[in-house]
Design a protein around this motif. Structure first.
Motif, short mmCIF file in Angstrom:
data_model
loop_
_atom_site.label_atom_id
_atom_site.label_comp_id
_atom_site.label_asym_id
_atom_site.label_seq_id
_atom_site.Cartn_x
_atom_site.Cartn_y
_atom_site.Cartn_z
N MET A 5 1.07 -1.21 -0.05
CA MET A 5 -0.08 -0.04 -0.16
C MET A 5 0.93 1.26 -0.09
O MET A 5 0.62 2.19 -0.95
CB MET A 5 -0.92 0.05 1.15
CG MET A 5 -1.89 -1.26 1.07
SD MET A 5 -3.07 -1.18 -0.23
CE MET A 5 -3.88 0.27 -0.23
N ARG A 6 2.04 1.17 0.76
CA ARG A 6 2.97 2.50 0.72
C ARG A 6 3.27 2.49 -0.40
O ARG A 6 3.65 3.67 -1.10
CB ARG A 6 4.09 2.25 1.99
CG ARG A 6 4.62 3.45 2.00
CD ARG A 6 5.83 3.19 3.08
NE ARG A 6 6.76 1.97 3.01
CZ ARG A 6 7.65 1.79 2.01
NH1 ARG A 6 7.90 2.59 1.38
NH2 ARG A 6 8.21 0.53 2.25
N LEU A 7 4.04 1.58 -1.19
CA LEU A 7 4.75 1.60 -2.49
C LEU A 7 3.74 2.30 -3.56
O LEU A 7 4.04 3.12 -4.16
CB LEU A 7 5.30 0.27 -2.81
CG LEU A 7 6.73 -0.18 -2.06
CD1 LEU A 7 6.69 -1.72 -2.52
CD2 LEU A 7 7.75 0.75 -2.35
N ALA A 8 2.45 1.61 -3.53
CA ALA A 8 1.42 2.00 -4.55
C ALA A 8 1.20 3.72 -4.26
O ALA A 8 0.71 4.12 -5.17
CB ALA A 8 0.33 1.05 -4.19
N SER A 9 1.22 4.09 -3.18
CA SER A 9 0.74 5.32 -2.80
C SER A 9 1.84 6.32 -3.10
O SER A 9 1.49 7.66 -3.35
CB SER A 9 0.11 5.64 -1.46
OG SER A 9 1.35 5.58 -0.28
N LEU A 15 5.41 -0.60 -10.91
CA LEU A 15 5.48 -1.72 -11.53
C LEU A 15 5.88 -2.67 -10.55
O LEU A 15 7.44 -2.65 -10.00
CB LEU A 15 6.18 -1.54 -12.78
CG LEU A 15 6.50 -2.79 -13.64
CD1 LEU A 15 5.33 -3.39 -14.07
CD2 LEU A 15 7.46 -2.32 -14.72
N PHE A 16 5.31 -3.99 -10.08
CA PHE A 16 6.12 -4.81 -9.20
C PHE A 16 6.66 -5.82 -10.52
O PHE A 16 5.86 -6.39 -11.22
CB PHE A 16 4.97 -5.55 -8.50
CG PHE A 16 4.64 -4.72 -7.20
CD1 PHE A 16 5.26 -4.49 -6.07
CD2 PHE A 16 3.55 -3.94 -7.31
CE1 PHE A 16 5.18 -3.65 -5.26
CE2 PHE A 16 2.97 -2.82 -6.34
CZ PHE A 16 3.89 -3.04 -5.17
N SER A 17 7.94 -5.98 -10.45
CA SER A 17 8.53 -6.86 -11.33
C SER A 17 9.54 -7.81 -10.71
O SER A 17 9.77 -7.81 -9.70
CB SER A 17 9.35 -5.77 -12.17
OG SER A 17 10.12 -6.53 -13.00
N LYS A 18 10.05 -8.78 -11.81
CA LYS A 18 10.87 -9.71 -11.22
C LYS A 18 12.26 -9.53 -12.20
O LYS A 18 11.89 -9.48 -13.45
CB LYS A 18 10.69 -11.28 -11.47
CG LYS A 18 9.55 -11.43 -10.23
CD LYS A 18 9.32 -13.22 -10.28
CE LYS A 18 8.38 -13.51 -9.16
NZ LYS A 18 8.27 -14.92 -9.10
N SER A 19 13.31 -9.35 -11.97
CA SER A 19 14.47 -8.87 -12.82
C SER A 19 14.89 -10.02 -13.62
O SER A 19 15.43 -9.67 -14.96
CB SER A 19 15.58 -8.58 -11.74
OG SER A 19 15.98 -9.69 -11.12
N SER A 20 14.44 -11.02 -13.57
CA SER A 20 14.65 -12.21 -14.68
C SER A 20 13.62 -12.54 -15.52
O SER A 20 13.47 -13.37 -16.38
CB SER A 20 15.12 -13.49 -13.96
OG SER A 20 14.01 -13.88 -13.12
N CYS A 21 12.41 -11.57 -15.39
CA CYS A 21 11.11 -11.88 -16.23
C CYS A 21 11.31 -11.29 -17.45
O CYS A 21 11.32 -10.04 -17.61
CB CYS A 21 10.01 -11.74 -15.31
SG CYS A 21 8.47 -11.61 -16.23
N CYS A 22 11.16 -11.80 -18.62
CA CYS A 22 11.25 -11.17 -20.06
C CYS A 22 10.10 -10.34 -20.09
O CYS A 22 10.06 -9.37 -20.78
CB CYS A 22 11.51 -12.14 -21.12
SG CYS A 22 10.36 -13.52 -21.12
N LEU A 23 8.85 -10.80 -19.55
CA LEU A 23 7.59 -10.08 -19.67
C LEU A 23 7.73 -8.75 -18.98
O LEU A 23 7.39 -7.78 -19.58
CB LEU A 23 6.53 -10.79 -19.52
CG LEU A 23 4.94 -10.20 -19.78
CD1 LEU A 23 4.97 -9.88 -21.33
CD2 LEU A 23 3.99 -11.33 -19.37
N CYS A 24 8.28 -8.77 -17.87
CA CYS A 24 8.44 -7.38 -17.16
C CYS A 24 9.36 -6.67 -17.91
O CYS A 24 9.00 -5.28 -17.72
CB CYS A 24 9.07 -7.90 -15.77
SG CYS A 24 8.04 -8.88 -14.69
N ALA A 55 0.22 -10.18 -1.35
CA ALA A 55 -0.30 -9.03 -1.11
C ALA A 55 -0.76 -8.35 -2.28
O ALA A 55 -2.00 -7.62 -2.16
CB ALA A 55 0.37 -8.07 0.04
N ALA A 56 -0.31 -8.28 -3.42
CA ALA A 56 -0.57 -7.56 -4.29
C ALA A 56 -1.26 -8.40 -5.37
O ALA A 56 -1.68 -7.98 -6.48
CB ALA A 56 1.05 -7.09 -5.16
N GLY A 57 -1.49 -9.89 -5.06
CA GLY A 57 -2.34 -10.68 -5.84
C GLY A 57 -1.44 -11.02 -7.15
O GLY A 57 -1.95 -11.47 -8.29
#
Length: 60
Positions: A5-9, A15-24, A55-57
């Protein structure tokens, strides 16, 4: 979770990401091409990344 909630506000676009994710990576480039600078939070670099995913689903 309070951290999600804090990060989103703190930013208009988060953008919640994974560093190894090509789609991200593709989404980051898309935002960049659109002139949008999101707050990127690499959940695989965070010790509480699993909790953030829940928490972010975000599911695998």
């Amino acid at each position: 979770m309070d951290k999600v909630m804090r990060l989103a506000s703190e930013s208009g676009v988060v953008l919640f990401s994974k560093s190894s994710c090509c789609l991200c990576y593709a989404v980051k480039i898309l935002f960049q091409d659109l002139g949008v600078t999101p707050a990127v939070h690499e959940i695989d670099q965070d010790p509480k990344g699993r909790e953030i995913e829940r928490a972010a689903g975000i599911y695998k």
